[in-house]
Write a protein that holds these residues in place. Structure first.
Motif, PDB file in Angstrom:
ATOM      1  N   LEU A   5      -6.565   4.862   3.794  1.00 29.83           N
ATOM      2  CA  LEU A   5      -6.281   4.342   5.140  1.00 29.83           C
ATOM      3  C   LEU A   5      -7.456   3.212   5.153  1.00 29.83           C
ATOM      4  O   LEU A   5      -8.576   3.323   5.166  1.00 29.83           O
ATOM      5  CB  LEU A   5      -6.524   5.279   6.014  1.00 29.83           C
ATOM      6  CG  LEU A   5      -6.481   4.715   7.322  1.00 29.83           C
ATOM      7  CD1 LEU A   5      -4.871   4.270   7.946  1.00 29.83           C
ATOM      8  CD2 LEU A   5      -7.047   5.808   8.350  1.00 29.83           C
ATOM      9  N   GLY A   6      -6.898   1.999   5.607  1.00 27.63           N
ATOM     10  CA  GLY A   6      -7.366   0.809   5.743  1.00 27.63           C
ATOM     11  C   GLY A   6      -7.297   0.508   7.338  1.00 27.63           C
ATOM     12  O   GLY A   6      -6.336   0.372   7.528  1.00 27.63           O
ATOM     13  N   SER A   7      -8.259   0.637   8.273  1.00 27.24           N
ATOM     14  CA  SER A   7      -8.086   0.822   9.551  1.00 27.24           C
ATOM     15  C   SER A   7      -9.151  -0.343  10.339  1.00 27.24           C
ATOM     16  O   SER A   7     -10.202  -0.219  10.028  1.00 27.24           O
ATOM     17  CB  SER A   7      -7.983   1.818  10.265  1.00 27.24           C
ATOM     18  OG  SER A   7      -7.592   1.996  11.479  1.00 27.24           O
ATOM     19  N   TYR A   8      -8.750  -0.819  11.542  1.00 29.51           N
ATOM     20  CA  TYR A   8      -9.743  -1.385  12.366  1.00 29.51           C
ATOM     21  C   TYR A   8      -9.461  -0.646  13.807  1.00 29.51           C
ATOM     22  O   TYR A   8      -8.493  -0.799  14.081  1.00 29.51           O
ATOM     23  CB  TYR A   8      -9.597  -2.816  12.457  1.00 29.51           C
ATOM     24  CG  TYR A   8     -10.317  -3.571  13.627  1.00 29.51           C
ATOM     25  CD1 TYR A   8     -11.916  -3.921  13.107  1.00 29.51           C
ATOM     26  CD2 TYR A   8     -10.016  -4.306  14.800  1.00 29.51           C
ATOM     27  CE1 TYR A   8     -12.529  -4.562  13.946  1.00 29.51           C
ATOM     28  CE2 TYR A   8     -10.892  -4.756  15.556  1.00 29.51           C
ATOM     29  CZ  TYR A   8     -11.951  -4.997  15.060  1.00 29.51           C
ATOM     30  OH  TYR A   8     -12.890  -5.540  16.036  1.00 29.51           O
ATOM     31  N   ALA A  46      -5.000  -1.144  -2.312  1.00 29.72           N
ATOM     32  CA  ALA A  46      -4.833   0.390  -2.913  1.00 29.72           C
ATOM     33  C   ALA A  46      -3.764   0.396  -3.416  1.00 29.72           C
ATOM     34  O   ALA A  46      -3.704   1.289  -4.323  1.00 29.72           O
ATOM     35  CB  ALA A  46      -5.652   1.240  -1.531  1.00 29.72           C
ATOM     36  N   ALA A  47      -2.695   0.033  -2.680  1.00 34.49           N
ATOM     37  CA  ALA A  47      -1.349   0.215  -3.319  1.00 34.49           C
ATOM     38  C   ALA A  47      -1.316  -0.319  -4.631  1.00 34.49           C
ATOM     39  O   ALA A  47      -0.598   0.139  -5.567  1.00 34.49           O
ATOM     40  CB  ALA A  47      -0.515  -0.259  -2.323  1.00 34.49           C
ATOM     41  N   TYR A  48      -1.781  -1.434  -4.768  1.00 35.86           N
ATOM     42  CA  TYR A  48      -1.678  -2.110  -6.095  1.00 35.86           C
ATOM     43  C   TYR A  48      -2.017  -1.161  -7.251  1.00 35.86           C
ATOM     44  O   TYR A  48      -1.985  -1.186  -8.355  1.00 35.86           O
ATOM     45  CB  TYR A  48      -2.472  -3.472  -6.043  1.00 35.86           C
ATOM     46  CG  TYR A  48      -2.484  -4.417  -7.354  1.00 35.86           C
ATOM     47  CD1 TYR A  48      -1.248  -4.695  -7.892  1.00 35.86           C
ATOM     48  CD2 TYR A  48      -3.644  -4.673  -7.764  1.00 35.86           C
ATOM     49  CE1 TYR A  48      -1.273  -5.380  -9.100  1.00 35.86           C
ATOM     50  CE2 TYR A  48      -3.722  -5.339  -9.176  1.00 35.86           C
ATOM     51  CZ  TYR A  48      -2.507  -5.691  -9.769  1.00 35.86           C
ATOM     52  OH  TYR A  48      -2.667  -6.449 -10.610  1.00 35.86           O
ATOM     53  N   LEU A  52      -1.153   5.331  -1.888  1.00 42.30           N
ATOM     54  CA  LEU A  52      -0.187   5.261  -0.864  1.00 42.30           C
ATOM     55  C   LEU A  52      -1.053   4.465   0.234  1.00 42.30           C
ATOM     56  O   LEU A  52      -2.146   5.243   0.943  1.00 42.30           O
ATOM     57  CB  LEU A  52       0.235   6.181  -0.364  1.00 42.30           C
ATOM     58  CG  LEU A  52       1.170   6.251   0.862  1.00 42.30           C
ATOM     59  CD1 LEU A  52       2.386   5.028   0.870  1.00 42.30           C
ATOM     60  CD2 LEU A  52       1.608   7.776   1.443  1.00 42.30           C
ATOM     61  N   GLY A  53      -0.965   3.258   0.289  1.00 38.93           N
ATOM     62  CA  GLY A  53      -1.948   2.582   1.325  1.00 38.93           C
ATOM     63  C   GLY A  53      -1.163   2.629   2.713  1.00 38.93           C
ATOM     64  O   GLY A  53       0.022   2.268   2.946  1.00 38.93           O
ATOM     65  N   VAL A  54      -2.154   2.789   3.718  1.00 42.49           N
ATOM     66  CA  VAL A  54      -1.767   2.953   5.248  1.00 42.49           C
ATOM     67  C   VAL A  54      -2.836   2.331   5.824  1.00 42.49           C
ATOM     68  O   VAL A  54      -3.958   2.143   5.622  1.00 42.49           O
ATOM     69  CB  VAL A  54      -1.804   4.363   5.389  1.00 42.49           C
ATOM     70  CG1 VAL A  54      -1.415   4.657   6.863  1.00 42.49           C
ATOM     71  CG2 VAL A  54      -0.919   5.445   4.607  1.00 42.49           C
ATOM     72  N   THR A  55      -2.194   1.729   7.013  1.00 42.73           N
ATOM     73  CA  THR A  55      -2.923   0.975   7.855  1.00 42.73           C
ATOM     74  C   THR A  55      -2.458   1.129   9.238  1.00 42.73           C
ATOM     75  O   THR A  55      -1.358   1.630   9.508  1.00 42.73           O
ATOM     76  CB  THR A  55      -3.102  -0.712   7.676  1.00 42.73           C
ATOM     77  OG1 THR A  55      -4.039  -1.285   8.396  1.00 42.73           O
ATOM     78  CG2 THR A  55      -1.805  -1.240   7.947  1.00 42.73           C
ATOM     79  N   SER A  74       6.884  -9.263  -0.694  1.00 41.89           N
ATOM     80  CA  SER A  74       6.875 -10.121  -2.028  1.00 41.89           C
ATOM     81  C   SER A  74       6.540  -9.180  -3.135  1.00 41.89           C
ATOM     82  O   SER A  74       7.031  -9.264  -4.032  1.00 41.89           O
ATOM     83  CB  SER A  74       6.131 -11.330  -1.711  1.00 41.89           C
ATOM     84  OG  SER A  74       6.277 -11.894  -3.004  1.00 41.89           O
ATOM     85  N   LEU A  75       5.337  -8.611  -2.883  1.00 42.94           N
ATOM     86  CA  LEU A  75       4.853  -7.708  -4.039  1.00 42.94           C
ATOM     87  C   LEU A  75       5.785  -6.377  -4.377  1.00 42.94           C
ATOM     88  O   LEU A  75       5.552  -6.018  -5.411  1.00 42.94           O
ATOM     89  CB  LEU A  75       3.399  -7.165  -3.597  1.00 42.94           C
ATOM     90  CG  LEU A  75       2.401  -8.382  -3.462  1.00 42.94           C
ATOM     91  CD1 LEU A  75       0.996  -7.835  -3.228  1.00 42.94           C
ATOM     92  CD2 LEU A  75       2.371  -9.355  -4.677  1.00 42.94           C
ATOM     93  N   GLU A  76       6.407  -5.964  -3.413  1.00 41.83           N
ATOM     94  CA  GLU A  76       7.225  -4.793  -3.465  1.00 41.83           C
ATOM     95  C   GLU A  76       6.499  -3.407  -3.959  1.00 41.83           C
ATOM     96  O   GLU A  76       6.658  -2.989  -4.835  1.00 41.83           O
ATOM     97  CB  GLU A  76       8.272  -4.911  -4.522  1.00 41.83           C
ATOM     98  CG  GLU A  76       9.298  -6.087  -3.838  1.00 41.83           C
ATOM     99  CD  GLU A  76      10.467  -6.374  -5.178  1.00 41.83           C
ATOM    100  OE1 GLU A  76      10.924  -5.318  -5.431  1.00 41.83           O
ATOM    101  OE2 GLU A  76      11.087  -7.462  -4.991  1.00 41.83           O
ATOM    102  N   LEU A  77       5.560  -3.281  -2.869  1.00 42.03           N
ATOM    103  CA  LEU A  77       4.444  -2.182  -3.149  1.00 42.03           C
ATOM    104  C   LEU A  77       4.554  -1.119  -2.006  1.00 42.03           C
ATOM    105  O   LEU A  77       4.801  -1.856  -0.967  1.00 42.03           O
ATOM    106  CB  LEU A  77       3.077  -2.688  -3.370  1.00 42.03           C
ATOM    107  CG  LEU A  77       2.562  -3.423  -4.587  1.00 42.03           C
ATOM    108  CD1 LEU A  77       1.256  -4.018  -4.592  1.00 42.03           C
ATOM    109  CD2 LEU A  77       2.629  -2.347  -5.765  1.00 42.03           C
ATOM    110  N   PRO A  78       4.538   0.087  -2.249  1.00 42.95           N
ATOM    111  CA  PRO A  78       4.425   1.015  -0.898  1.00 42.95           C
ATOM    112  C   PRO A  78       3.481   0.950  -0.016  1.00 42.95           C
ATOM    113  O   PRO A  78       2.075   0.755  -0.553  1.00 42.95           O
ATOM    114  CB  PRO A  78       4.479   2.394  -1.726  1.00 42.95           C
ATOM    115  CG  PRO A  78       3.743   1.955  -3.028  1.00 42.95           C
ATOM    116  CD  PRO A  78       3.930   0.948  -3.419  1.00 42.95           C
ATOM    117  N   LEU A  79       3.634   0.574   1.164  1.00 39.27           N
ATOM    118  CA  LEU A  79       2.489   0.581   2.234  1.00 39.27           C
ATOM    119  C   LEU A  79       3.196   1.067   3.645  1.00 39.27           C
ATOM    120  O   LEU A  79       4.315   0.642   3.984  1.00 39.27           O
ATOM    121  CB  LEU A  79       2.132  -0.862   2.396  1.00 39.27           C
ATOM    122  CG  LEU A  79       1.119  -1.395   3.345  1.00 39.27           C
ATOM    123  CD1 LEU A  79       0.115  -1.070   3.147  1.00 39.27           C
ATOM    124  CD2 LEU A  79       1.309  -2.962   3.707  1.00 39.27           C
TER     125      LEU A  79
END
Length: 299
Positions: A5-8, A46-48, A52-55, A74-79
């Motif tokens: 989890l990346g969050s502000y 993190a997904a790269y 599983l990247g979550v924000t 564009s990257l086609e990564l799970p987020l």
């Protein structure tokens, strides 16, 4: 697939960061970034790297994260972007709830950048729709927006925690070997080779032999080489749309009269108010029914 989890901090979404930061023993990594853009950038990074990247954010933060959402397309990564909605525009109503971000969630990116959008309708449904968002993101290699709001975030209801073994698994398969052969007969890895769902292979950085290049500049399908070719761009635009359309959406359930004179259609936390109104109307003899949307794109 471990969770990052990346969050502000932003009202009313901050409690997700507070809660997940308590669960390090389950392998959850949380990162409080210096701003909204850094938080989604960290989640996409993190997904790269295979997580599983979550924000998490609210309306103003979604606007700030829009460029990186386009990069994720564009990257086609799970987020997963979790939007706990509040009133707007601009700073708007930080402590007041409004389901104000539907158009922003579906259309709020430059260029043709479609992505799945799902919505919870009750506090307990937040659990199931978070899993649904994760399943879509990991299966289709795509960013997903999960819409909630302050009413759901601050509400409660009796709910039996399900047996986790009863939940369908979400398999995650990282590429381990070459998927193409070059002119010399040597194995190579192309990052945009796709399966039947049009999801590309997901190779972790550092996997022996699977060096590859992805990025935000338009790519040639298959090889991942930078391409300004108009036919390829049209193909990629169509492909990105079709990838979203291939997301499996369950059939709608209509509650109330089988052949109603009036059908109420809603989404999000309006479920409680609409359900109550339909119940009262039916008790008064009106032929009314209710459909509630949880999958907003594809519809």
């Amino acid at each position: 697939c471990p969770l990052f989890l990346g969050s502000y901090p932003i009202a009313p979404a901050s409690d997700i960061l507070h809660e997940l930061s308590r669960h390090k023993r389950f392998g959850v990594v949380t990162f409080q970034a210096e701003d909204e853009i850094a938080s989604i950038g960290a989640a996409l990074g993190a997904a790269y790297g295979g997580r599983l990247g979550v924000t998490t954010t609210s309306g103003p933060g979604v606007a700030l994260k829009s460029e990186t959402l386009g990069l994720a397309v564009s990257l086609e990564l799970p987020l997963i972007l979790v939007d706990i909605q509040r009133g707007g525009p601009s700073t708007g109503l930080p402590t007041k709830t409004e389901a104000s971000d539907l158009m922003l969630a579906i259309y709020g990116r430059h260029g043709e950048a479609p992505l799945p959008v799902v919505s919870a309708n009750t506090p307990s449904d937040c659990f199931y729709m978070a899993i649904a968002a994760a399943r879509i993101a990991l299966t289709h290699r795509t960013p997903v927006i999960l819409l909630s709001d302050g009413y759901l975030a601050n509400s409660s209801e009796p709910w039996r925690i399900p047996d986790l073994e009863s939940l369908p698994p979400i398999p995650v398969n990282f590429s381990r070997d070459f998927n193409q052969t070059n002119e010399d007969g040597e194995g190579v890895f192309w990052p945009y080779v796709r399966d039947d769902l049009l999801a590309r292979d997901w190779a972790l950085p550092g996997t022996p032999g699977l060096m590859h290049r992805i990025g935000g500049i338009e790519k040639e399908d298959g090889t991942g080489n930078i391409s300004y070719d108009p036919d390829n761009h049209r193909h990629m635009v169509d492909l990105r749309r079709e990838r979203v359309q291939r997301v499996s959406v369950p059939d709608l359930e209509m509650v109330g009269e089988d052949d109603p004179d009036l059908l109420l259609v809603g989404w999000g936390s309006t479920w409680g108010a609409i359900s109550g109104a339909v119940g009262r109307a039916r008790r008064d003899g009106h032929r009314v029914a209710h459909v509630h949307l949880r999958y907003l794109n594809p519809l």
